[in-house]
Design a protein around this motif. Structure first.
Motif, PDB file in Angstrom:
ATOM      1  N   ILE A 116     -17.583  34.208 114.170  1.00  0.00           N
ATOM      2  CA  ILE A 116     -17.647  34.211 112.706  1.00  0.00           C
ATOM      3  C   ILE A 116     -18.823  35.028 112.190  1.00  0.00           C
ATOM      4  O   ILE A 116     -18.683  35.819 111.241  1.00  0.00           O
ATOM      5  CB  ILE A 116     -17.693  32.764 112.188  1.00  0.00           C
ATOM      6  N   SER A 117     -19.991  34.882 112.785  1.00  0.00           N
ATOM      7  CA  SER A 117     -21.158  35.639 112.313  1.00  0.00           C
ATOM      8  C   SER A 117     -20.932  37.135 112.452  1.00  0.00           C
ATOM      9  O   SER A 117     -21.312  37.920 111.580  1.00  0.00           O
ATOM     10  CB  SER A 117     -22.409  35.218 113.086  1.00  0.00           C
TER      11      SER A 117
ATOM     12  N   PHE B 145     -12.404  31.754 103.446  1.00  0.00           N
ATOM     13  CA  PHE B 145     -11.806  31.354 104.716  1.00  0.00           C
ATOM     14  C   PHE B 145     -10.338  31.036 104.513  1.00  0.00           C
ATOM     15  O   PHE B 145      -9.973  30.246 103.636  1.00  0.00           O
ATOM     16  CB  PHE B 145     -12.521  30.132 105.306  1.00  0.00           C
TER      17      PHE B 145
ATOM     18  N   ALA C  59     -21.359  31.876 106.319  1.00  0.00           N
ATOM     19  CA  ALA C  59     -20.348  32.798 105.791  1.00  0.00           C
ATOM     20  C   ALA C  59     -19.844  32.327 104.433  1.00  0.00           C
ATOM     21  O   ALA C  59     -19.731  33.117 103.490  1.00  0.00           O
ATOM     22  CB  ALA C  59     -19.190  32.906 106.783  1.00  0.00           C
ATOM     23  N   TRP C  60     -19.557  31.051 104.317  1.00  0.00           N
ATOM     24  CA  TRP C  60     -19.098  30.519 103.038  1.00  0.00           C
ATOM     25  C   TRP C  60     -20.164  30.706 101.957  1.00  0.00           C
ATOM     26  O   TRP C  60     -19.869  31.092 100.833  1.00  0.00           O
ATOM     27  CB  TRP C  60     -18.771  29.030 103.179  1.00  0.00           C
TER      28      TRP C  60
ATOM     29  N   ILE D   6     -12.041  35.464 106.390  1.00  0.00           N
ATOM     30  CA  ILE D   6     -11.923  35.206 107.826  1.00  0.00           C
ATOM     31  C   ILE D   6     -10.847  34.141 108.006  1.00  0.00           C
ATOM     32  O   ILE D   6     -10.940  33.057 107.432  1.00  0.00           O
ATOM     33  CB  ILE D   6     -13.254  34.736 108.433  1.00  0.00           C
TER      34      ILE D   6
ATOM     35  N   ARG E  29     -18.539  38.211 109.702  1.00  0.00           N
ATOM     36  CA  ARG E  29     -19.215  38.210 108.399  1.00  0.00           C
ATOM     37  C   ARG E  29     -20.129  39.424 108.277  1.00  0.00           C
ATOM     38  O   ARG E  29     -20.106  40.129 107.256  1.00  0.00           O
ATOM     39  CB  ARG E  29     -20.027  36.930 108.228  1.00  0.00           C
TER      40      ARG E  29
ATOM     41  N   ILE F   7      -8.922  31.541 110.386  1.00  0.00           N
ATOM     42  CA  ILE F   7      -9.174  30.783 111.606  1.00  0.00           C
ATOM     43  C   ILE F   7      -8.216  29.591 111.688  1.00  0.00           C
ATOM     44  O   ILE F   7      -7.597  29.210 110.694  1.00  0.00           O
ATOM     45  CB  ILE F   7     -10.625  30.249 111.663  1.00  0.00           C
TER      46      ILE F   7
ATOM     47  N   PRO G  13     -14.132  31.417 117.254  1.00  0.00           N
ATOM     48  CA  PRO G  13     -14.110  32.788 116.732  1.00  0.00           C
ATOM     49  C   PRO G  13     -15.522  33.280 116.424  1.00  0.00           C
ATOM     50  O   PRO G  13     -16.390  32.484 116.051  1.00  0.00           O
ATOM     51  CB  PRO G  13     -13.280  32.671 115.453  1.00  0.00           C
TER      52      PRO G  13
ATOM     53  N   GLU H  84     -22.427  28.816 111.407  1.00  0.00           N
ATOM     54  CA  GLU H  84     -21.890  30.141 111.115  1.00  0.00           C
ATOM     55  C   GLU H  84     -20.867  30.078 109.974  1.00  0.00           C
ATOM     56  O   GLU H  84     -20.836  30.950 109.104  1.00  0.00           O
ATOM     57  CB  GLU H  84     -21.241  30.742 112.361  1.00  0.00           C
ATOM     58  N   VAL H  85     -20.042  29.033 110.000  1.00  0.00           N
ATOM     59  CA  VAL H  85     -19.077  28.851 108.920  1.00  0.00           C
ATOM     60  C   VAL H  85     -19.805  28.653 107.600  1.00  0.00           C
ATOM     61  O   VAL H  85     -19.479  29.275 106.579  1.00  0.00           O
ATOM     62  CB  VAL H  85     -18.155  27.648 109.202  1.00  0.00           C
TER      63      VAL H  85
END
Length: 344
Positions: free
Chosen positions: A227-228, A266, A259-260, A238, A231, A240, A225, A255-256
């Motif tokens: 993710i960036s 998530f 975002a976290w 998000i 975000r 997933i 996905p 990227e995860v």
């Protein structure tokens, strides 16, 4: 970022369930996921009950009909559009009745197609995807937001609860990759540049957030996905399939982590969406999430603070027995994130 309304350790679902009884589905969701229930989707009812038809039912001053290749724009609402509208209304009625019995929930989630999936899945009168006409893409997005405003207002009035919007974007990776076929099948629709995709998503996320006053979730269950992009578009959550991250390259995991670290929640798809045919332990289901935070160097307490367990995808293909078990496992997993067993 808007403060999340759902409680730490809460669990939720992606959206779809098997069956055709809206009230029964709502009762199951409210019973199994009392901290973070959602308006169930029942695509087994056929035309108008799937993601695209259900979302088209929210459109204002736009209508669709069903043709052999799928949904197509039409001049005025006909049988197919009215059916989609009726099905959505019955779903809200079913939730309302279930809430009367179960009591007011602390929050309710509703799911609609994201702008790019909507544009990719509906045809213009010419037979080409809405996606091929940027003016039409904007028109559909604006219409969806307007319809979403009325939908959220009704859900709030019926349930007495704040509403969280989830945009489903299963087609987004194909839109970005230019992988969607043209009507002839001999070519593909040109890819949408990431900045353009992000800008429209950002507009929709900001609009939905202004309507609800809550963070907006974007769901994409692809193996990789974007993710960036999600975000940076402003997604507060998000969703997933976390079981697909075990072999992900380090760039995806970065990227995860970014975002976290920025405060994004998530929704982690961990519980199988169909019966695996064998007993599964809570520890086994939790392993992808535990391994993820360990690899990224976060404390495991992050899973309770910014993680929400869900099934890996919707439950439309599950048996009734597995639906209850899957939602139960999701709820137990949320509790375990909040209060980890000593053996973890």
């Amino acid at each position: 970022m808007t403060e999340r309304v759902w409680a730490a350790g809460a669990a939720t679902g992606i959206g779809s369930l098997p069956g055709t009884d809206a009230r029964e589905a709502a009762e199951v969701v409210l019973g199994e996921l009392p901290q973070f229930p959602y308006l169930p989707e029942l695509p087994g009812r056929g035309v108008g009950a799937d993601l695209l038809g259900r979302s088209a039912a929210l459109l204002v001053d736009l209508a669709v009909e069903v043709v052999p290749t799928g949904y197509r724009v039409t001049a005025r609402p006909g049988h197919h559009h009215r059916r989609a509208t009726d099905l959505l209304r019955w779903d809200v009625d079913g939730l309302d009745e279930a809430v009367d019995n179960a009591g007011r929930p602390p929050v309710v989630k509703t799911q609609v197609a994201g702008p790019w999936t909507l544009a990719a899945g509906i045809e213009l009168a010419s037979g080409h995807r809405v996606l091929t006409d940027r003016g039409a893409v904007r028109e559909f997005s604006e219409s969806l937001l307007e319809g979403l405003r009325a939908h959220v207002a009704e859900l709030t009035a019926r349930t007495g609860a704040p509403v969280v919007v989830q945009f489903d974007e299963p087609s987004l990776p194909s839109v970005l990759a230019g992988a969607l076929p043209t009507p002839s099948g001999y070519g593909t629709v040109p890819s949408v540049p990431e900045p353009e995709a992000r800008d429209l998503l950002s507009t929709m996320i900001q609009g939905a957030g202004a309507i609800t006053g809550q963070p907006v979730i974007v769901h994409c269950c692809a193996a990789r996905p974007p993710i960036s992009l999600l975000r940076s578009a402003g997604a507060g959550g998000i969703a997933i399939d976390a079981t697909l991250l075990s072999g992900a390259p380090s760039a995806v995991l970065d990227e995860v982590g970014e975002a976290w670290d920025s405060g994004v929640a998530f929704l982690l798809g961990l519980v199988p969406s169909t019966d695996p045919g064998k007993p599964v332990s809570l520890r086994e289901i939790a392993e992808p999430a535990l391994g993820l935070v360990d690899r990224l160097g976060f404390p495991r307490t992050l899973l309770a603070e910014r993680g929400v367990p869900t099934t890996t995808c919707g439950l439309a293909g599950a048996t009734g027995a597995w639906v209850r078990r899957a939602l139960e496992l999701s709820r137990e997993l949320g509790r375990a994130f909040l209060e980890p067993p000593e053996t973890w």
